[in-house]
Design an enzyme around this catalytic site. Structure first.
Site, PDB file in Angstrom:
ATOM      1  N   LYS A 292      38.731  30.293  35.873  1.00 29.66           N
ATOM      2  CA  LYS A 292      39.872  30.932  36.090  1.00 29.66           C
ATOM      3  C   LYS A 292      41.004  30.271  36.667  1.00 29.66           C
ATOM      4  O   LYS A 292      40.895  28.814  37.075  1.00 29.66           O
ATOM      5  CB  LYS A 292      39.910  32.200  37.051  1.00 29.66           C
ATOM      6  CG  LYS A 292      38.988  33.238  36.590  1.00 29.66           C
ATOM      7  CD  LYS A 292      38.762  34.355  37.306  1.00 29.66           C
ATOM      8  CE  LYS A 292      37.803  35.657  36.726  1.00 29.66           C
ATOM      9  NZ  LYS A 292      38.535  36.171  35.784  1.00 29.66           N
ATOM     10  N   ARG A 366      30.545  42.121  30.642  1.00 28.69           N
ATOM     11  CA  ARG A 366      30.148  42.785  29.619  1.00 28.69           C
ATOM     12  C   ARG A 366      28.458  42.139  29.622  1.00 28.69           C
ATOM     13  O   ARG A 366      27.802  42.751  29.215  1.00 28.69           O
ATOM     14  CB  ARG A 366      30.920  42.622  28.650  1.00 28.69           C
ATOM     15  CG  ARG A 366      30.988  41.143  27.922  1.00 28.69           C
ATOM     16  CD  ARG A 366      32.388  41.083  27.122  1.00 28.69           C
ATOM     17  NE  ARG A 366      33.707  41.390  27.804  1.00 28.69           N
ATOM     18  CZ  ARG A 366      34.681  41.264  27.188  1.00 28.69           C
ATOM     19  NH1 ARG A 366      34.731  41.128  25.708  1.00 28.69           N
ATOM     20  NH2 ARG A 366      35.876  41.344  28.058  1.00 28.69           N
TER      21      ARG A 366
END
Length: 517
Positions: A292, A366
């Site tokens: 990130k 997910r």
């Protein structure tokens, strides 16, 4: 399929002891107003006073009425003003709190906001919240107390300067229906407030305090002594035995191993299949190898908010003895770029047997949910399966901080969740999920991919999770990325950080559609 789980017995409590939970605010009800100090008084539009206010006005020879009029306070909902106490009243200062028009139809949510706002303004004005006097119904008083407790929460445990502390040890609600209001509050509302308090507390903790193992430890402590609770934990070894390659793969790069926490609350009819609530529990998210942007990485401690709310919802239901069966699942991992971390391009096999190509290690939520919801779906055959996840930036960009994105294959569920969201303040907004979104995650190497340049973010994330839920299961996906936490205060959330989003929503939904049925 073989299902191997271990009962939780005697987990080491080092993390809990080294960072104890923030003490909760106690709420007390009484019909006796204090005789001195500062006070908070509810005032209707036009300066109309209730029984207690009228008594103070009489003692002060109409001095309170004069103070209200002279200050220009109009009594409109959510307005406040501090005025000097009139001579003869016996008090020092009075915080006036607007209640709106007397006799108006005021929702429970609005009363909660009035209570939370009153506490926050009182703490700002007086450094602590004095007795709060409201001449309202027992239901309104209970909801004011609920909002006041939520509004009093402040995550200030790490401040070393005492002057910065804003947490309140206790609150006092003065009302003519104190006994009735207290019974309602303790039976229905305080358990929900307690659960939201714990959820905020755990979500707000830094990631050196809350990680997969300590998340389990802290929630285990909170569930201790509650009736009809059974806790199971799946560790990294059992994950591999069960074929949970998606969840295990995310946690591989960290020295802190992944966990799956399963809390069963069986308060309903024996034999009824439980509602299952699964939450994304990334206790810190660096993005893994797909790193990130560092300036925005600090708040990735909140990436476990879905798992915290799943546990909090079960705690709320168990706390009020709800006549329902519910299972909470927290899929927990720390996403780190260690030497054993999975890489973009890797292929993993989920518990369902479906293979997944890792396109981005930063699409990890997910992945942990793929195994979490499949386990919940196939183990419990639930009448409803809900997952909560801080899943996509696209949901946040689309809806901001006002709504969670809600997805489902079933339009009737969307309508019911939307109604429950408006009632509780945990609002949702329907985003699309169709066959094109499922096609967008198809892959030329594995069955599906976890990310891709042509996959529309929030809807593709929902489709990925839906791939691991049976078509016959009533399933709702809540993408809470934009609403799980905020630095902006609100009436029932003074402290920057976690909102404990989803607990009020799911508590209300389950109460209406499942309890006692």
């Amino acid at each position: 399929m073989k299902k191997t789980v271990s009962l939780l017995t005697g987990i080491a409590m080092s993390a809990v002891l080294s960072a104890t939970a923030l003490a909760q605010t106690a709420v007390n009800f009484t019909n006796q107003a204090p005789e001195n100090g500062n006070i908070v008084i509810g005032v209707y539009e036009g300066g109309e006073l209730g029984q207690y206010g009228a008594s103070i006005d009489s003692k002060s020879n109409k001095g309170l009425s004069h103070a209200i009029s002279a200050s220009g306070f109009d009594g409109k909902v959510m307005t406040t003003k501090v005025v000097p106490a009139p001579v003869g009243a016996g008090y020092e200062q009075i915080l006036l709190v607007g209640l709106g028009a007397k006799g108006a139809d005021v929702s429970a949510l609005q009363w909660q906001k009035i209570g939370g706002n009153a506490v926050q303004k009182a703490v700002s004005a007086f450094k602590s919240a004095p007795a709060m006097i409201f001449d309202v119904s027992e239901d309104a008083s209970a909801n004011i107390a609920f909002g006041a407790k939520l509004g009093s929460y402040y995550f200030d445990k790490y401040y070393t300067d005492d002057s910065r502390h804003r947490s309140q040890d206790e609150l006092e609600i003065v009302t003519g229906q104190s006994d009735q209001a207290e019974r309602l509050y303790e039976a229905e509302l305080d358990p929900v407030a307690n659960a939201m308090w714990y959820t905020r507390d755990i979500s707000n903790e830094p990631s050196n305090v809350i990680y997969p193992e300590s998340f389990v430890e802290r929630w285990t402590e909170h569930f201790k002594g509650m009736d009809n609770i059974k806790i199971k934990v799946i560790d990294e070894k059992e994950m591999q035995e069960l074929g949970m390659g998606a969840l295990y793969g995310v946690g591989r790069g960290s020295k802190r191993p992944p966990r799956m926490m399963i809390v069963e609350y069986m308060g309903g009819n024996k034999g009824d299949n439980p509602v299952v609530i699964a939450g994304k529990g990334i206790t810190f998210d660096t993005g893994g190898i797909s790193m990130k942007n560092p300036p925005n990485m600090w708040n990735m401690k909140f990436d476990m908010s879905g798992a915290a709310s799943a546990m909090g919802t079960v705690h709320a239901l168990a706390g009020r003895g709800a006549k329902v069966n519910v299972v909470g699942i927290a899929a927990l991992a720390e996403n780190m770029p260690g030497g054993n971390a999975q890489r973009p391009g890797d292929v993993v096999t989920s518990m369902s047997g479906k293979t997944i190509q890792i396109r981005s290690t930063d699409a990890e939520g997910r992945l942990v949910l793929a195994d979490g919801i499949y386990y919940g779906d196939t183990t419990y055959n639930p009448p409803l399966l809900v997952d909560l996840a801080t899943l996509t930036g696209s949901a946040s960009r689309a809806l901001g901080s006002d709504y969670a994105a809600v997805f489902s294959r079933h339009d009737d569920l969307i309508e019911k969740f939307t109604a429950a969201g408006k009632e509780t303040g945990d609002e949702v907004w329907h985003l699309p999920l169709n066959e094109n979104h499922f096609k967008a995650i198809e892959n030329n190497v594995a069955d599906v991919m976890n990310s891709g340049p042509d996959a529309p973010g929030a809807s593709a994330g929902a489709a990925f999770i839906g791939t691991f839920v049976r078509d016959t299961t009533n399933w709702v996906h809540l993408d809470i990325a934009g609403i799980a936490y905020s630095d902006k205060p609100s009436a029932t959330k003074a402290s920057p950080g976690s909102r404990a989003y989803g607990i009020r929503l799911l508590n209300a939904y389950i109460k209406e559609h499942f309890e006692g049925k």
